[in-house]
Design an enzyme around this catalytic site. Sequence first.
Site, PDB file in Angstrom:
ATOM      1  N   PHE A   3       0.816  -1.235   0.000  1.00  0.00           N
ATOM      2  CA  PHE A   3       0.000   0.000   0.000  1.00  0.00           C
ATOM      3  C   PHE A   3       0.849   1.286   0.000  1.00  0.00           C
ATOM      4  CE2 PHE A   3      -2.360  -3.348   2.224  1.00  0.00           C
ATOM      5  CZ  PHE A   3      -3.501  -3.443   1.437  1.00  0.00           C
ATOM      6  N   GLU A  52       5.932  -6.501  -8.807  1.00  0.00           N
ATOM      7  CA  GLU A  52       5.971  -7.642  -7.866  1.00  0.00           C
ATOM      8  C   GLU A  52       7.288  -8.414  -8.017  1.00  0.00           C
ATOM      9  OE1 GLU A  52       3.837  -7.761  -5.591  1.00  0.00           O
ATOM     10  OE2 GLU A  52       2.092  -6.710  -6.414  1.00  0.00           O
ATOM     11  N   ALA A  53       8.359  -7.679  -8.156  1.00  0.00           N
ATOM     12  CA  ALA A  53       9.669  -8.288  -8.445  1.00  0.00           C
ATOM     13  C   ALA A  53      10.168  -9.191  -7.320  1.00  0.00           C
ATOM     14  CB  ALA A  53      10.693  -7.194  -8.720  1.00  0.00           C
ATOM     15  N   GLN A  54       9.636  -9.018  -6.111  1.00  0.00           N
ATOM     16  CA  GLN A  54      10.082  -9.877  -4.993  1.00  0.00           C
ATOM     17  C   GLN A  54       9.802 -11.351  -5.252  1.00  0.00           C
ATOM     18  OE1 GLN A  54       7.477  -7.758  -4.699  1.00  0.00           O
ATOM     19  NE2 GLN A  54       5.705  -8.924  -3.999  1.00  0.00           N
ATOM     20  N   CYS A  58       4.849   0.136  15.491  1.00  0.00           N
ATOM     21  CA  CYS A  58       3.610  -0.657  15.524  1.00  0.00           C
ATOM     22  C   CYS A  58       3.853  -2.068  14.976  1.00  0.00           C
ATOM     23  CB  CYS A  58       2.503   0.061  14.755  1.00  0.00           C
ATOM     24  SG  CYS A  58       2.089   1.661  15.506  1.00  0.00           S
TER      25      CYS A  58
END
Length: 193
Positions: A26, A96-98, A187
């Site tokens: 995001f 989304e290369a990961q 967080c």
Amino acid sequence: MLFSEHNFINKTGPKGSIEVICGSMFSGKTEELIRRLRRAQIAKLEVEIFKPTVDTRYATTEIVSHDKNSIQSTVVEMSSAILLLGTQTQVVGIDEAQFFDDNLPEVCNILANKGIRVIVAGLDMDYMGRPFGPIPNLMAIAEHVTKVHAVCVCCGAPANYSYRISTGNTRVLIGEKESYEPRCRNCFYQGNK
Ligand SMILES: Nc1ncnc2c1ncn2[C@@H]1O[C@H](COP(=O)(O)OP(=O)(O)O)[C@@H](O)[C@H]1O
Ligand SMILES: Cc1cn([C@H]2C[C@H](O)[C@@H](COP(=O)(O)O)O2)c(=O)[nH]c1=O
Ligand SMILES: [Zn+2]
């Protein structure tokens, strides 16, 4: 990682380059990738866009952002397939290369050394905060690295982690808001205590 001799580039050679857009889920990686690719299309450059087979959340032939902004793309199984692109291609986009294999940095180097502008977007960290797939090596060899941030859903600070709220501890788990929250460092580690 060993870069082979056909990657050699001399001073008078073409001016290709590698750009990496990374960050949490995001954070706007896909929007930024689409923005850069659209500008290249407006400039009448020959653009080709790729994504891995693993991520077909919204569409198989398009890259789609969380806000449903989209651009045409080709799904490929492995990074070497990207080298089969058209001879006229001047700009290559990869989302989304990961999820690609470890050869992706070598593939990007070959393209850039041929004079192609390569723009790669992907998650820099997985849900455990670990460097993800080929992204760290891509960041090392890129001319330009842009780290984008989401808004932490817990406190509103800039978020650079993807906190997994669904069960499951496999590294690859395709999902969206039902499975992940963008969180800031504080967080993220509070949640993982
Ligand atoms: N917590 C959040 N922080 C920032 N953007 C968010 C958040 N939740 C939803 N969004 C939306 O997600 C969009 C970014 O989507 P996208 O480019 O697909 O991100 P990424 O590819 O990094 O996952 C933002 O423009 C915004 O509308
Ligand atoms: C953190 C993390 C994410 N994923 C998956 C979840 C989504 O399908 C994509 C990321 O998409 P985005 O465009 O960046 O929002 O990756 C995963 O499989 N494993 C993880 O650790
Ligand atoms: Zn926070």
